[in-house]
Motif scaffolding. Sequence first.
Motif, PDB file in Angstrom:
ATOM      1  N   ARG A  14       0.753  -1.227   0.038  1.00 49.21           N
ATOM      2  CA  ARG A  14      -0.082  -0.024  -0.086  1.00 49.21           C
ATOM      3  C   ARG A  14       0.921   1.335  -0.058  1.00 49.21           C
ATOM      4  O   ARG A  14       0.431   2.206  -0.888  1.00 49.21           O
ATOM      5  N   ARG A  21      -1.318   6.257  -6.528  1.00 47.71           N
ATOM      6  CA  ARG A  21      -2.703   6.541  -6.250  1.00 47.71           C
ATOM      7  C   ARG A  21      -3.229   7.872  -6.022  1.00 47.71           C
ATOM      8  O   ARG A  21      -4.318   8.432  -6.637  1.00 47.71           O
ATOM      9  N   THR A 136      -9.953 -11.820  -3.567  1.00 43.93           N
ATOM     10  CA  THR A 136     -10.525 -10.919  -2.817  1.00 43.93           C
ATOM     11  C   THR A 136      -9.408  -9.976  -1.798  1.00 43.93           C
ATOM     12  O   THR A 136      -9.313  -8.876  -2.100  1.00 43.93           O
ATOM     13  N   LYS A 137      -8.516 -11.070  -1.330  1.00 50.98           N
ATOM     14  CA  LYS A 137      -7.410 -10.361  -0.478  1.00 50.98           C
ATOM     15  C   LYS A 137      -6.479  -9.644  -1.323  1.00 50.98           C
ATOM     16  O   LYS A 137      -6.048  -8.694  -0.836  1.00 50.98           O
ATOM     17  N   LEU A 138      -5.985 -10.075  -2.503  1.00 55.95           N
ATOM     18  CA  LEU A 138      -4.915  -9.425  -3.505  1.00 55.95           C
ATOM     19  C   LEU A 138      -5.544  -8.298  -3.791  1.00 55.95           C
ATOM     20  O   LEU A 138      -4.735  -7.241  -3.916  1.00 55.95           O
ATOM     21  N   LEU A 140      -7.713  -6.376  -2.760  1.00 53.91           N
ATOM     22  CA  LEU A 140      -8.213  -5.348  -1.657  1.00 53.91           C
ATOM     23  C   LEU A 140      -6.732  -4.841  -1.170  1.00 53.91           C
ATOM     24  O   LEU A 140      -6.590  -3.971  -0.547  1.00 53.91           O
ATOM     25  N   ALA A 141      -5.651  -5.744  -1.210  1.00 52.18           N
ATOM     26  CA  ALA A 141      -4.248  -5.310  -0.764  1.00 52.18           C
ATOM     27  C   ALA A 141      -4.013  -4.135  -1.713  1.00 52.18           C
ATOM     28  O   ALA A 141      -3.485  -3.154  -1.244  1.00 52.18           O
ATOM     29  N   LEU A 143      -5.901  -2.582  -4.410  1.00 54.46           N
ATOM     30  CA  LEU A 143      -7.070  -1.858  -4.903  1.00 54.46           C
ATOM     31  C   LEU A 143      -6.570  -1.502  -6.260  1.00 54.46           C
ATOM     32  O   LEU A 143      -6.630  -0.148  -6.550  1.00 54.46           O
ATOM     33  N   LEU A 169     -16.397  -4.960  -5.562  1.00 56.50           N
ATOM     34  CA  LEU A 169     -14.712  -4.576  -5.717  1.00 56.50           C
ATOM     35  C   LEU A 169     -14.644  -3.441  -6.691  1.00 56.50           C
ATOM     36  O   LEU A 169     -15.176  -3.577  -7.736  1.00 56.50           O
ATOM     37  N   PRO A 170     -13.772  -2.536  -6.343  1.00 61.66           N
ATOM     38  CA  PRO A 170     -13.451  -1.452  -7.093  1.00 61.66           C
ATOM     39  C   PRO A 170     -12.468  -1.577  -8.230  1.00 61.66           C
ATOM     40  O   PRO A 170     -11.914  -0.906  -8.634  1.00 61.66           O
TER      41      PRO A 170
ATOM     42  N   ARG B  14     -19.511   6.513  -5.428  1.00 60.77           N
ATOM     43  CA  ARG B  14     -18.055   6.639  -5.824  1.00 60.77           C
ATOM     44  C   ARG B  14     -17.920   8.022  -6.352  1.00 60.77           C
ATOM     45  O   ARG B  14     -16.906   8.806  -6.071  1.00 60.77           O
ATOM     46  N   LEU B 140     -16.819  -1.637   0.456  1.00 56.36           N
ATOM     47  CA  LEU B 140     -16.166  -1.495  -0.797  1.00 56.36           C
ATOM     48  C   LEU B 140     -16.882  -0.696  -1.944  1.00 56.36           C
ATOM     49  O   LEU B 140     -16.197   0.001  -2.896  1.00 56.36           O
ATOM     50  N   LEU B 143     -15.272   2.639   0.070  1.00 64.22           N
ATOM     51  CA  LEU B 143     -13.978   2.529   0.597  1.00 64.22           C
ATOM     52  C   LEU B 143     -13.541   3.374   1.547  1.00 64.22           C
ATOM     53  O   LEU B 143     -12.455   4.262   1.403  1.00 64.22           O
ATOM     54  N   ASP B 166      -9.434 -10.326   7.942  1.00 66.03           N
ATOM     55  CA  ASP B 166      -9.086 -11.504   7.087  1.00 66.03           C
ATOM     56  C   ASP B 166      -9.089 -10.916   5.585  1.00 66.03           C
ATOM     57  O   ASP B 166      -8.296 -11.684   4.647  1.00 66.03           O
ATOM     58  N   LEU B 167      -9.890 -10.207   4.951  1.00 65.28           N
ATOM     59  CA  LEU B 167     -10.119  -9.734   3.669  1.00 65.28           C
ATOM     60  C   LEU B 167      -9.063  -8.716   3.127  1.00 65.28           C
ATOM     61  O   LEU B 167      -9.107  -8.470   2.073  1.00 65.28           O
ATOM     62  N   ASN B 168      -8.330  -8.260   4.109  1.00 64.14           N
ATOM     63  CA  ASN B 168      -7.759  -6.685   3.826  1.00 64.14           C
ATOM     64  C   ASN B 168      -8.373  -5.782   3.263  1.00 64.14           C
ATOM     65  O   ASN B 168      -8.005  -4.917   2.478  1.00 64.14           O
ATOM     66  N   LEU B 169      -9.589  -5.809   3.878  1.00 61.06           N
ATOM     67  CA  LEU B 169     -10.538  -4.571   3.570  1.00 61.06           C
ATOM     68  C   LEU B 169      -9.683  -3.363   4.041  1.00 61.06           C
ATOM     69  O   LEU B 169      -8.983  -3.156   5.135  1.00 61.06           O
ATOM     70  N   PRO B 170      -9.449  -2.156   3.349  1.00 61.06           N
ATOM     71  CA  PRO B 170      -8.833  -1.200   3.608  1.00 61.06           C
ATOM     72  C   PRO B 170      -9.496  -0.020   4.566  1.00 61.06           C
ATOM     73  O   PRO B 170      -9.154   0.835   4.360  1.00 61.06           O
TER      74      PRO B 170
END
Lengths: 280, 280
Positions: A14, A21, A136-138, A140-141, A143, A169-170, B14, B140, B143, B166-170
């Motif tokens: 990130r 970003r 999902t994890k990748l 969201l890591a 984005l 998912l964006p 968004r 999501l 965000l 767990d899901l790496n939600l930001p």
Amino acid sequence: MTEPAICRSIAALRDTLKPARMADERIAMVPTMGALHEGHLSLVRRARQEADRVVVSIFVNPTQFAPTEDFDAYPRTEERDVELLRTLGVEAVFAPSVGEMYPAGFATGVSVGGPSVGLESDFRPHFFNGVAVVVTKLLLAALPDVAVFGEKDYQQLCVVRRMALDLNLPTRIVGAETVREADGLAMSSRNVYLSPDERRTAALIQTVLTEAATAIGDGGDAGAILAAGRERLAAAGFRVDYLELRDADTLAAVTAGTASRRLLVAAWLGRTRLIDNIAV
Amino acid sequence: MTEPAICRSIAALRDTLKPARMADERIAMVPTMGALHEGHLSLVRRARQEADRVVVSIFVNPTQFAPTEDFDAYPRTEERDVELLRTLGVEAVFAPSVGEMYPAGFATGVSVGGPSVGLESDFRPHFFNGVAVVVTKLLLAALPDVAVFGEKDYQQLCVVRRMALDLNLPTRIVGAETVREADGLAMSSRNVYLSPDERRTAALIQTVLTEAATAIGDGGDAGAILAAGRERLAAAGFRVDYLELRDADTLAAVTAGTASRRLLVAAWLGRTRLIDNIAV
């Protein structure tokens, strides 16, 4: 030549992507399990067309392998992978440990119905749950604005598309065409498992797919054509898991209303499982 | 007084948040099912402390209600809700339709083990799967840097924390203290279901919780104290689903190694189900 940042943690990834970003640059991601070949590199080139910055993840995800499968044997060639990516102008390589991705107490699952039903799921029932959670994890890591997946894993592409839409998912999911060896065999990290004899035989998969797709497209009886295709593969020494015609968008059974069709195959040669698919 | 943008679609939300994001402003989200009361407003004030911009979602999520539950009856007061939020300087209200959140072909589930086991799950087995998918979707869509959840739904807070990790939600998950009526009853949109008699009785929940927490904290026998608490509630007309002591972080059973404990209760008064909890 850019020196890719090697990120071992989500936080490092990130931090690496933050300047891009904040500059409103577009970011594209290519999730891989490493052991990169020309197929992967074509996904990276496609990602570069789609965005200003490219991040490639290299992670052999344990949760998509069954205990009987080849998690331990799966080829790991990170140094060489990074060398290849360096020549393609990749901004970051995300190569986390299993512990970074699945810390103690990890307890969350993602399941996708719809396109995951049948085909691979009949033979690898754990597979898409593993894929869904790691993708999902990748995503969201990192984005990313765009993520590029190969059409070689066509059902996976359909499942990821469905999941990305469903979870908001964006990230736009882009499918990229399969890259093939000179004799038509789809490139795959698992092709290294093939003996020289098996490697020669393996190209028959694409021959059968192409000829069956043409015959079905010409209005032939799909049931008979697929049965003949399965027999031809079996006669050459394959153990066929499936050779099936499906709706190309939903992967549901083909009906009178199906707009486009896809032919999908999975078959074993010795101890190597090969998959491929083709538009009809 | 800011006029909140009312966003009915993910795309509109968004677009509304994009300028703040590009200016590197911090965004906080408060997911709600509407029917806002002082408890929600305290979450919004907390969100304002945490960020430059606040987005509040109002969505009565069908997937967290069982067919036998109060989805249809759940109070919907959007006009009044928006009026309240206007006074608090909210940037955006995300109030999507069910069709926007669950379009045709929707096929994805999110499940969280760990803290979701037992308690609410024993009585509402569908509940946390519904919460997990909708919270993932809401976070999501927006965000946010921070999302604020009330401690009144303590198990939900623990499940959302686990899932976000767990899901790496930001998004950082913040728990905010329960707001109570003068007699101690935790504020809840469902309190409107209570008859005047039930409303008077309802405050006993917090009395029992407080006294039991003190007695357990003083070293009393938890099993006996909880049994007495259940009996006292039953004698007053409650039907108790559970009154249990748990590890405050994992919601696992309390052991010698438990660092902090939480006492949680769910009980019915007539046709209204009330939940509450307290630190021990």
